[in-house]
Design a protein around this motif. Structure first.
Motif, PDB file in Angstrom:
ATOM      1  N   LEU A 124       0.781  -1.274   0.064  1.00 48.36           N
ATOM      2  CA  LEU A 124       0.052   0.126  -0.081  1.00 48.36           C
ATOM      3  C   LEU A 124       0.634   1.292   0.135  1.00 48.36           C
ATOM      4  N   ASP A 125       1.993   1.398   0.828  1.00 50.41           N
ATOM      5  CA  ASP A 125       2.817   2.468   0.764  1.00 50.41           C
ATOM      6  C   ASP A 125       3.457   2.683  -0.530  1.00 50.41           C
ATOM      7  N   ALA A 126       3.932   1.365  -1.233  1.00 51.65           N
ATOM      8  CA  ALA A 126       4.442   1.755  -2.589  1.00 51.65           C
ATOM      9  C   ALA A 126       3.345   2.172  -3.706  1.00 51.65           C
ATOM     10  N   LEU A 127       2.208   1.958  -3.459  1.00 50.47           N
ATOM     11  CA  LEU A 127       1.139   2.355  -4.330  1.00 50.47           C
ATOM     12  C   LEU A 127       0.847   3.711  -4.172  1.00 50.47           C
ATOM     13  N   ARG A 128       0.870   4.215  -2.942  1.00 55.89           N
ATOM     14  CA  ARG A 128       0.665   5.774  -2.509  1.00 55.89           C
ATOM     15  C   ARG A 128       1.830   6.297  -3.309  1.00 55.89           C
ATOM     16  N   ALA A 129       3.279   5.646  -3.111  1.00 55.69           N
ATOM     17  CA  ALA A 129       4.257   6.406  -3.609  1.00 55.69           C
ATOM     18  C   ALA A 129       4.236   6.706  -5.105  1.00 55.69           C
ATOM     19  N   ALA A 130       3.651   5.517  -5.810  1.00 55.17           N
ATOM     20  CA  ALA A 130       3.530   5.571  -7.452  1.00 55.17           C
ATOM     21  C   ALA A 130       2.447   6.768  -7.544  1.00 55.17           C
ATOM     22  N   ARG A 131       1.487   6.691  -7.019  1.00 55.05           N
ATOM     23  CA  ARG A 131       0.372   7.750  -7.207  1.00 55.05           C
ATOM     24  C   ARG A 131       0.939   9.264  -7.013  1.00 55.05           C
ATOM     25  N   ALA A 132       1.794   9.389  -6.051  1.00 64.28           N
ATOM     26  CA  ALA A 132       2.617  10.822  -5.864  1.00 64.28           C
ATOM     27  C   ALA A 132       3.210  11.007  -6.971  1.00 64.28           C
ATOM     28  N   THR A 133       4.132  10.101  -7.500  1.00 64.26           N
ATOM     29  CA  THR A 133       4.831  10.178  -8.640  1.00 64.26           C
ATOM     30  C   THR A 133       4.401  10.675  -9.876  1.00 64.26           C
ATOM     31  N   ALA A 134       3.022   9.906 -10.028  1.00 62.45           N
ATOM     32  CA  ALA A 134       2.351  10.360 -11.141  1.00 62.45           C
ATOM     33  C   ALA A 134       1.655  11.529 -11.000  1.00 62.45           C
ATOM     34  N   ARG A 135       1.242  11.900 -10.043  1.00 62.47           N
ATOM     35  CA  ARG A 135       0.768  13.303  -9.649  1.00 62.47           C
ATOM     36  C   ARG A 135       1.804  14.321 -10.103  1.00 62.47           C
ATOM     37  N   ALA A 136       2.836  14.159  -9.835  1.00 57.52           N
ATOM     38  CA  ALA A 136       4.055  15.276  -9.869  1.00 57.52           C
ATOM     39  C   ALA A 136       4.309  15.370 -11.339  1.00 57.52           C
ATOM     40  N   LYS A 137       4.382  14.417 -11.972  1.00 55.71           N
ATOM     41  CA  LYS A 137       4.308  14.397 -13.385  1.00 55.71           C
ATOM     42  C   LYS A 137       3.128  15.242 -13.925  1.00 55.71           C
ATOM     43  N   ALA A 138       1.982  14.953 -13.514  1.00 63.64           N
ATOM     44  CA  ALA A 138       0.780  15.701 -14.146  1.00 63.64           C
ATOM     45  C   ALA A 138       0.878  17.152 -13.757  1.00 63.64           C
ATOM     46  N   TRP A 139       1.342  17.379 -12.759  1.00 64.34           N
ATOM     47  CA  TRP A 139       1.182  18.883 -12.376  1.00 64.34           C
ATOM     48  C   TRP A 139       2.429  19.641 -12.912  1.00 64.34           C
ATOM     49  N   ALA A 140       3.644  18.895 -13.121  1.00 63.77           N
ATOM     50  CA  ALA A 140       4.567  19.402 -13.825  1.00 63.77           C
ATOM     51  C   ALA A 140       4.428  20.017 -15.423  1.00 63.77           C
ATOM     52  N   ALA A 141       3.183  19.190 -15.856  1.00 61.54           N
ATOM     53  CA  ALA A 141       3.071  19.241 -17.242  1.00 61.54           C
ATOM     54  C   ALA A 141       1.896  20.307 -17.178  1.00 61.54           C
ATOM     55  N   GLY A 142       1.632  20.902 -16.236  1.00 60.51           N
ATOM     56  CA  GLY A 142       0.517  22.129 -16.154  1.00 60.51           C
ATOM     57  C   GLY A 142      -0.804  21.757 -15.464  1.00 60.51           C
ATOM     58  N   GLY A 143      -0.776  20.715 -14.863  1.00 61.25           N
ATOM     59  CA  GLY A 143      -1.805  20.396 -14.048  1.00 61.25           C
ATOM     60  C   GLY A 143      -2.186  20.835 -12.560  1.00 61.25           C
ATOM     61  N   ALA A 144      -0.902  21.752 -12.215  1.00 63.12           N
ATOM     62  CA  ALA A 144      -1.078  22.302 -10.800  1.00 63.12           C
ATOM     63  C   ALA A 144      -2.066  23.102 -10.531  1.00 63.12           C
ATOM     64  N   PRO A 145      -2.795  22.844  -9.510  1.00 56.94           N
ATOM     65  CA  PRO A 145      -3.833  24.185  -9.166  1.00 56.94           C
ATOM     66  C   PRO A 145      -3.134  25.375  -8.702  1.00 56.94           C
ATOM     67  N   GLY A 146      -3.923  26.410  -8.770  1.00 60.27           N
ATOM     68  CA  GLY A 146      -3.387  27.540  -8.470  1.00 60.27           C
ATOM     69  C   GLY A 146      -3.163  27.817  -6.860  1.00 60.27           C
ATOM     70  N   GLU A 147      -3.894  27.236  -6.156  1.00 60.56           N
ATOM     71  CA  GLU A 147      -3.755  27.179  -4.771  1.00 60.56           C
ATOM     72  C   GLU A 147      -4.243  25.595  -4.207  1.00 60.56           C
ATOM     73  N   VAL A 148      -3.621  25.239  -3.120  1.00 55.49           N
ATOM     74  CA  VAL A 148      -3.729  23.909  -2.489  1.00 55.49           C
ATOM     75  C   VAL A 148      -4.665  24.175  -1.491  1.00 55.49           C
ATOM     76  N   VAL A 149      -6.020  23.682  -1.648  1.00 59.83           N
ATOM     77  CA  VAL A 149      -6.838  23.599  -0.535  1.00 59.83           C
ATOM     78  C   VAL A 149      -7.193  22.317  -0.250  1.00 59.83           C
ATOM     79  N   LEU A 150      -7.162  21.976   0.902  1.00 59.08           N
ATOM     80  CA  LEU A 150      -7.362  20.486   1.433  1.00 59.08           C
ATOM     81  C   LEU A 150      -8.660  20.466   2.236  1.00 59.08           C
TER      82      LEU A 150
END
Length: 284
Positions: A124-150
């Protein structure tokens, strides 16, 4: 691992990486065939392009003398696509299985159950890490939100069987589970979640802080900077705002957010003590 697929006209072949959630498609004109859930193919294609499917595949080790018949990254990606399309149970994978030209081979319900049953804490930890890596790639390609609201909130999940592990009566006189989630406001995606029994408290500061920590770990490194306990406030690169309803008005939760240099907006029940405390805050 490579395999061949035919193009949309059935002519010729090409090699593609088998660690894919969906099949490669070509847009053509003049064909009268139709595809149901066509939009979900785009979701699977995105997972493949940002490396999520391959990351999931690498995160699930296989034991024994031979590899899985169904790649686990592909299997997990297809389950996610099914859920995004409105499916609610493993039987709904039939909607993908009936369209092999679009989604390729889809595992049987028994294989899917075995795959999930084999996921332990380390996987499960490895799956979470894989998801974080994929999200970083998507955000670097222009998918990052203007502000982070959780947004942090608990949700009741009703269950109609007393045999489900962890299912208990809850405060609304129902029966089931009471997971805690942390969502990214910009996209509505669930960054983190904690499974909890039905009788778990909605105002558990420890559980709320746990999902916030897990959510921050899902963000690209630059967005995490300055948001670890003890970090200097001036080390923050991207501010994080955490929102919660009155269940979040817990001292331990708020103190934890302050320690992580997170801004917060939390509702609280009106009381004389609260009014007095607010009135005592200096104007500056």
């Amino acid at each position: 691992m490579l395999r061949h697929i035919k193009n949309s006209n059935g002519e010729g072949t090409r090699e593609v990486n088998a660690t894919r959630t969906v099949e490669r498609l070509w847009v053509t004109g003049g064909d009268r065939q139709t595809v149901s859930h066509a939009g979900t193919h785009v979701l699977g294609e995105l997972a493949d392009r940002v490396g999520l499917t391959a990351g999931y595949s690498a995160a699930v080790p296989w034991a024994g003398e031979r590899a899985f018949g169904h790649d686990r990254g592909r299997l997990l990606g297809q389950v996610a696509v099914m859920l995004a399309a409105g499916g609610r149970c493993v039987a709904d994978m039939g909607a993908l299985r009936d369209q092999p030209d679009v989604f390729g081979e889809v595992a049987s319900p028994a294989t899917i159950w075995r795959a999930f049953d084999a996921i332990d804490d380390s996987v499960l930890d490895a799956l979470r890490a894989a998801r974080a890596t994929a999200r970083a790639k998507a955000w670097a390609a222009g998918g990052a939100p203007g502000e982070v609201v959780l947004d942090v909130d608990a949700s009741l999940v009703e269950i109609h069987s007393e045999r489900k592990q962890g299912a208990t009566p809850h405060f609304k006189r129902g029966f089931g589970f009471h997971p805690m989630f942390c969502f990214l406001d910009a996209t509505g995606e669930a960054l983190a979640g904690v499974l909890r029994p039905g009788n778990a408290a909605a105002n558990s500061g420890a559980d709320q802080l746990a999902v916030v920590e897990m959510a921050i770990a899902q963000l690209p490194g630059e967005h995490q900077q300055g948001h670890q306990p003890g970090d200097a406030p001036d080390s923050v690169v991207h501010p994080i705002l955490v929102r919660a309803d009155s269940a979040g008005a817990v001292r331990g939760f708020i103190d934890g957010l302050v320690a992580r240099n997170c801004e917060f907006s939390i509702s609280a029940r009106v009381s004389n003590a609260l009014d007095t405390a607010i009135a005592a805050v200096a104007d500056d």
